[in-house]
Design an enzyme around this catalytic site. Structure first.
Site, short mmCIF file in Angstrom:
data_model
loop_
_atom_site.label_atom_id
_atom_site.label_comp_id
_atom_site.label_asym_id
_atom_site.label_seq_id
_atom_site.Cartn_x
_atom_site.Cartn_y
_atom_site.Cartn_z
N CYS A 79 -11.65 -9.75 12.85
CA CYS A 79 -11.02 -8.70 13.66
C CYS A 79 -12.00 -7.65 14.18
O CYS A 79 -11.60 -6.77 14.94
CB CYS A 79 -9.90 -8.03 12.86
SG CYS A 79 -8.51 -9.13 12.57
N ARG A 133 0.86 -1.18 0.00
CA ARG A 133 0.00 0.00 0.00
C ARG A 133 0.90 1.24 0.00
O ARG A 133 2.10 1.15 0.27
CB ARG A 133 -0.92 0.00 1.22
CG ARG A 133 -1.92 -1.16 1.24
CD ARG A 133 -2.55 -1.32 2.62
NE ARG A 133 -3.25 -0.10 3.02
CZ ARG A 133 -3.46 0.26 4.29
NH1 ARG A 133 -2.98 -0.47 5.28
NH2 ARG A 133 -4.14 1.36 4.57
N THR A 161 -10.83 6.15 18.49
CA THR A 161 -10.42 4.79 18.12
C THR A 161 -11.52 4.19 17.25
O THR A 161 -12.68 4.55 17.39
CB THR A 161 -10.19 3.88 19.34
OG1 THR A 161 -9.79 2.58 18.89
CG2 THR A 161 -11.43 3.74 20.20
N SER A 189 0.66 4.06 1.96
CA SER A 189 0.80 4.89 3.15
C SER A 189 2.25 4.89 3.63
O SER A 189 3.03 3.99 3.29
CB SER A 189 -0.10 4.38 4.27
OG SER A 189 0.39 3.17 4.80
N ARG A 195 -10.14 -2.25 21.59
CA ARG A 195 -9.59 -1.21 22.45
C ARG A 195 -10.69 -0.55 23.29
O ARG A 195 -10.51 -0.29 24.48
CB ARG A 195 -8.88 -0.16 21.60
CG ARG A 195 -7.55 -0.64 21.03
CD ARG A 195 -7.00 0.31 20.00
NE ARG A 195 -5.67 -0.10 19.54
CZ ARG A 195 -5.17 0.19 18.35
NH1 ARG A 195 -5.88 0.88 17.48
NH2 ARG A 195 -3.96 -0.22 18.03
N THR A 240 -2.41 11.05 9.61
CA THR A 240 -3.75 11.65 9.55
C THR A 240 -4.41 11.60 10.92
O THR A 240 -5.05 12.57 11.36
CB THR A 240 -4.62 10.90 8.52
OG1 THR A 240 -4.03 11.04 7.22
CG2 THR A 240 -6.03 11.45 8.49
N SER A 293 -11.47 0.73 17.05
CA SER A 293 -11.29 -0.66 17.44
C SER A 293 -12.24 -1.03 18.57
O SER A 293 -12.17 -0.46 19.66
CB SER A 293 -9.84 -0.89 17.88
OG SER A 293 -9.70 -2.12 18.56
N GLY A 340 -7.92 6.70 9.09
CA GLY A 340 -6.82 7.36 8.40
C GLY A 340 -5.49 6.73 8.74
O GLY A 340 -5.38 5.91 9.65
N ASN A 341 -4.44 7.13 8.00
CA ASN A 341 -3.11 6.62 8.31
C ASN A 341 -2.59 7.26 9.59
O ASN A 341 -3.25 8.11 10.19
CB ASN A 341 -2.16 6.83 7.12
CG ASN A 341 -1.97 8.30 6.77
OD1 ASN A 341 -1.87 9.15 7.65
ND2 ASN A 341 -1.92 8.61 5.48
#
Length: 529
Positions: A246, A10, A128, A12, A133, A155, A130, A151-152
């Site tokens: 995930c 990728r 987050t 990024s 998390r 970001t 996730s 975002g990366n």
């Protein structure tokens, strides 16, 4: 190998770092490689939570298609992003060394409250995407609010700079690899065995190739870390057996000690707002370990304790109480000791040259600071257990050393590594064990200050709980002065010092991985009755 290897990646900054890392590793074994940047669906879809994408191929599908059509020779992935089953015709040929799998919380400096666990202000907004998390953070900080973060790496950090959040949480590995300057933020690190169990395979890179490319497979074995592969193999198999992908609020972390024993921490919740179950297990082999973990989480088909005794008072907000209440486990919580101060005034001159103050209990913290000690501004604090850390945080103190093992000998060695040659003050109880000071060097100046005394309660009422949790040697003495162990009752000792009492009695007991409420909750969840 004479051919030039084409690495798909990728675009990024982090993905490019990862691809170049593998390129450099190949160069070390005299294999030439070039990069080919490929845009993935996950790079384009920014309106969904990240955990809805991870593990479903959104970050990997296009890379895998290029592998299958032969336009690239290998793809480099963050291993935690990969589905647990490879597409037909592809395989993971190598995995990297493991970067630190810890999580980090980046906090705007005007949103820091160091008296709170994890240092985010009350009712703070955390970014987050996730579920894993979020469920774990809510378990230790139920006041926090959460907003989607995509975002990366850069970001996400810019969004924090723009004050869209009070704090964000990210994998330490990604931040470390990019070597970013984050001095404008307050940073709190969460170790993988503490309040935040990482995603399976977090911090590890996966090198994916075609199954038919046997020549490249053989070359890649030279950069393959077989030890890491075995450890994350346990984590990934747990994920596979739960069959949740995930998006499931699932964390799993496996590590091996010097004797080769596997230690595994697993956390799982039904959704991002659900209080998670946590389990700690260890075994001499990885074989069957994931299946064992799955069986322990199948609470519908095994018998958890109906009642648990613990030798300390608990508030309804305590982690241990909430973990047991989730499964309707009755709690008999009562301390079998009481404490009284032995001094009421301090001579402050004693502390002018103190470098460290080390506490072995919350009682020591309470009695010491009730004396209004005058300490040097640069003094450091050390503690045993996260409970004592929380007690110091509540007083606005920063903790520089936390002993997280249930073995005081290990804590002693770890503390000696940072405190040898300094002056250490130990506020302690009369007749307490001197376990922590045993590893300190001869040039370390030790000041002992007996500030309270422990008194055993008399005529202690017996408990008929399935599990008895003892939180200090004194509580063991108090209980067994009047009572015997009932048939079938199981014992948990918070640490080895407490466990020594049961060694003397010839009674078997279980030790938690850490001497705190999370460690105790992990143990009780794993007990069958």
């Amino acid at each position: 190998m004479n051919r030039v290897i084409t690495i798909g990646t990728r675009g990024s900054e982090l993905a490019l770092w990862q691809a170049n890392y593998i390129k450099d590793r190949l160069a070390e074994i005299n294999v030439q490689a070039q990069l080919k940047i490929i845009k993935t669906q996950g790079d384009n879809i920014l309106n969904l939570r990240l955990d809805k994408l991870e593990g479903k191929g959104f970050f990997t599908k296009e890379l895998e298609e290029h592998l299958l059509d032969g336009s690239i020779d290998l793809a480099v992935h963050s291993h935690k992003d990969l589905p647990t089953v490879n597409p037909p015709g592809l395989m993971i040929a190598a995995v990297s060394d493991r970067e630190d799998p810890s999580e980090v919380i980046l906090i705007l400096k005007d949103c820091v409250d160091s008296s709170k666990k994890l240092s985010v202000k009350h009712n703070g907004i955390v970014g987050t995407s996730s579920n894993r998390r979020q469920s774990q953070l809510l378990a230790v900080r139920p006041d926090l609010e959460f907003e989607n973060l995509r975002g990366n790496v850069n970001t996400r950090i810019q969004k924090l700079r723009d004050e869209k959040y009070d704090a964000i949480i990210m994998a330490k590995a990604g931040i470390s690899r990019l070597n970013l300057d984050l001095s404008e933020f307050y940073i709190e690190e969460i170790e993988p065995t503490a309040e935040m169990v990482p995603a399976p395979a977090q911090g590890v890179l996966a090198v994916q190739i075609r199954e038919s490319d046997t020549a490249l497979y053989q070359v890649l074995q030279q950069i393959h870390n077989a030890t890491v592969a075995e450890q994350i193999g346990v984590e990934r198999k747990v994920l596979n057996l739960f069959d949740g992908g995930c998006h499931m609020p699932l964390g799993c972390y496996c590590k091996q000690d010097e004797e080769g024993v596997f230690h595994v921490w697993t956390t799982k919740a039904d959704n991002q707002n659900d209080f998670p179950d946590r389990l700690y297990v260890n075994a001499p082999t990885s074989e069957g370990l994931a299946e064992h973990i799955l069986q322990k989480f199948d609470v519908a088909n095994r018998k958890l304790p109906k009642k648990v005794f613990i030798s300390r008072e608990l508030s309804e907000h305590s982690y241990f109480a909430r973990a047991l209440s989730k499964h309707n486990i009755e709690i008999d919580a009562r301390s079998l000791i009481r404490t009284v101060p032995t001094i009421h005034k301090l001579d402050s001159y004693v502390f002018k040259q103190v470098d460290w103050v080390f506490f072995s209990s919350k009682n020591g913290i309470e009695y010491f600071f009730s004396l209004d000690p005058l300490l040097p501004k640069d003094v450091k604090f050390g503690v045993v257990g996260r409970g004592s850390e929380d007690a110091l945080r509540a007083l606005g103190k920063t903790v520089s050393f936390i002993g997280e093992s249930s073995d005081t000998a290990e804590i002693s060695e770890e503390f000696a590594a940072v405190a040898n040659g300094s002056t250490v003050l130990f506020p302690l109880a009369k007749d307490s064990l001197r376990s922590i000071r045993k590893s300190l060097s001869e040039d370390t100046k030790i000041i002992e200050l007996v500030i309270y005394e422990t008194i055993l309660e008399e005529d202690v009422e017996p408990t008929y709980a399935d599990v008895l949790v003892f939180t200090s040697p004194s509580n063991v003495d108090a209980y067994f002065a009047d009572n015997l162990l009932e048939p079938g009752q199981q014992i948990v000792a918070i640490g080895k010092s407490t466990g020594q009492k049961f060694d003397e009695m010839g009674v078997k007991y279980i030790l938690p991985a850490s001497p705190d409420e999370i460690g105790l909750a992990e143990v009780v969840f794993g007990i069958d009755v």
